[in-house]
Scaffold this active site. Structure first.
Site, PDB file in Angstrom:
ATOM      1  N   ASP A   1       0.528  -1.061   0.002  1.00  0.00           N
ATOM      2  CA  ASP A   1       0.041   0.115  -0.086  1.00  0.00           C
ATOM      3  C   ASP A   1       1.290   1.388  -0.203  1.00  0.00           C
ATOM      4  OD1 ASP A   1      -2.745   0.976   1.414  1.00  0.00           O
ATOM      5  OD2 ASP A   1      -1.157   2.307   1.737  1.00  0.00           O
TER       6      ASP A   1
ATOM      7  N   ASN B   1      -2.553  13.277  -2.960  1.00  0.00           N
ATOM      8  CA  ASN B   1      -2.866  13.705  -3.584  1.00  0.00           C
ATOM      9  C   ASN B   1      -3.682  15.506  -3.660  1.00  0.00           C
ATOM     10  OD1 ASN B   1      -3.705  11.348  -6.354  1.00  0.00           O
ATOM     11  ND2 ASN B   1      -4.984  10.311  -3.972  1.00  0.00           N
TER      12      ASN B   1
ATOM     13  N   HIS C   1      -4.925  15.341  -8.406  1.00  0.00           N
ATOM     14  CA  HIS C   1      -5.453  14.181  -8.834  1.00  0.00           C
ATOM     15  C   HIS C   1      -5.077  13.335 -10.227  1.00  0.00           C
ATOM     16  CE1 HIS C   1      -8.492  11.030  -7.334  1.00  0.00           C
ATOM     17  NE2 HIS C   1      -8.820  10.383  -9.081  1.00  0.00           N
TER      18      HIS C   1
ATOM     19  N   ASP D   1      -2.974   9.557 -10.266  1.00  0.00           N
ATOM     20  CA  ASP D   1      -3.182   8.486 -10.997  1.00  0.00           C
ATOM     21  C   ASP D   1      -1.719   8.085 -11.349  1.00  0.00           C
ATOM     22  OD1 ASP D   1      -5.402   8.841 -11.173  1.00  0.00           O
ATOM     23  OD2 ASP D   1      -5.950   9.736 -12.552  1.00  0.00           O
TER      24      ASP D   1
ATOM     25  N   GLU E   1      -5.127   2.527  -3.312  1.00  0.00           N
ATOM     26  CA  GLU E   1      -3.583   2.142  -4.106  1.00  0.00           C
ATOM     27  C   GLU E   1      -3.333   0.984  -3.287  1.00  0.00           C
ATOM     28  OE1 GLU E   1      -4.870   3.359  -0.917  1.00  0.00           O
ATOM     29  OE2 GLU E   1      -3.572   4.451   0.170  1.00  0.00           O
TER      30      GLU E   1
END
Ligand SMILES: Nc1nc2c(ncn2[C@@H]2O[C@H](COP(=O)(O)OP(=O)(O)OP(=O)(O)O)[C@@H](O)[C@H]2O)c(=O)[nH]1
Length: 160
Positions: A34, A42, A47, A51, A78
């Site tokens: 993770d 973010n 954002h 990505d 994630e």
């Protein structure tokens, strides 16, 4: 987006590889991974940058696997899950550490992290062919180990 199996694909792959390992009387290594402080990433970088970060981490994690039969899935958000057919404990631990290093080696700046770059916490476990338990229990145990890694300061591997 990451080119990984999604949650449904993971469910199918879990059934398939656990049956295969049971038939071969072989262990099945399980790794959960993770990205650390990804909400802050973010929030700070946006954002779309998040990505791109996810895609790069996914590709680095895939590069840390070495067998064609290994599965890497995005379990949601994630978090990633790797299934490693025929890997015993020691080798699973080695791959878990390689995954952690592969993420941090990308050197993606993360100024809200004490490491200064994007890092990941990793948990692992092994499902033995002789076990009465289901592989899902080992995935849950690897997940618990992952949260222990978070508690202990992140950017580390916990398992067993
Ligand atoms: N950019 C982007 N963000 C995502 C995606 N999926 C999940 N996220 C974000 O991932 C973040 C996960 O945050 P948390 O679960 O709070 O965890 P964290 O900030 O990584 O903190 P720790 O896990 O405790 O280190 C959330 O902000 C989600 O919006 C995605 O596909 N793209």
């Amino acid at each position: 987006m990451t080119g990984c199996r999604n949650y449904r694909g993971l469910t199918e792959d879990t059934a398939r590889v656990s049956r295969q390992c049971k038939d071969e009387d072989a262990p099945l290594g399980v790794i959960t991974c993770d990205i650390d402080l990804f909400k802050q990433f973010n929030d700070r970088y946006g954002h779309p940058a998040g990505d791109v970060c996810l895609q790069r981490v996914a590709s680095a994690l895939r590069g840390a696997l070495f067998s064609a039969g290994d599965v890497l899935a995005r379990a949601g958000g994630e978090e990633f899950v790797a299934l490693l057919p025929r890997l015993p404990a020691k080798a699973t631990q080695v791959v878990a550490e390689r995954m952690r290093l592969a993420a941090v080696a990308l050197g993606i700046p993360h100024s809200d992290s004490s490491f200064g770059v994007v890092a990941a916490s990793v948990g692992w476990g092994v499902h033995l062919a002789s076990a009465d338990s289901e592989v899902e229990q080992v995935i849950a145990a690897a997940d618990a180990a992952l949260y222990l890694a978070k508690d202990r300061g992140r950017n580390q591997v916990v398992g067993g």
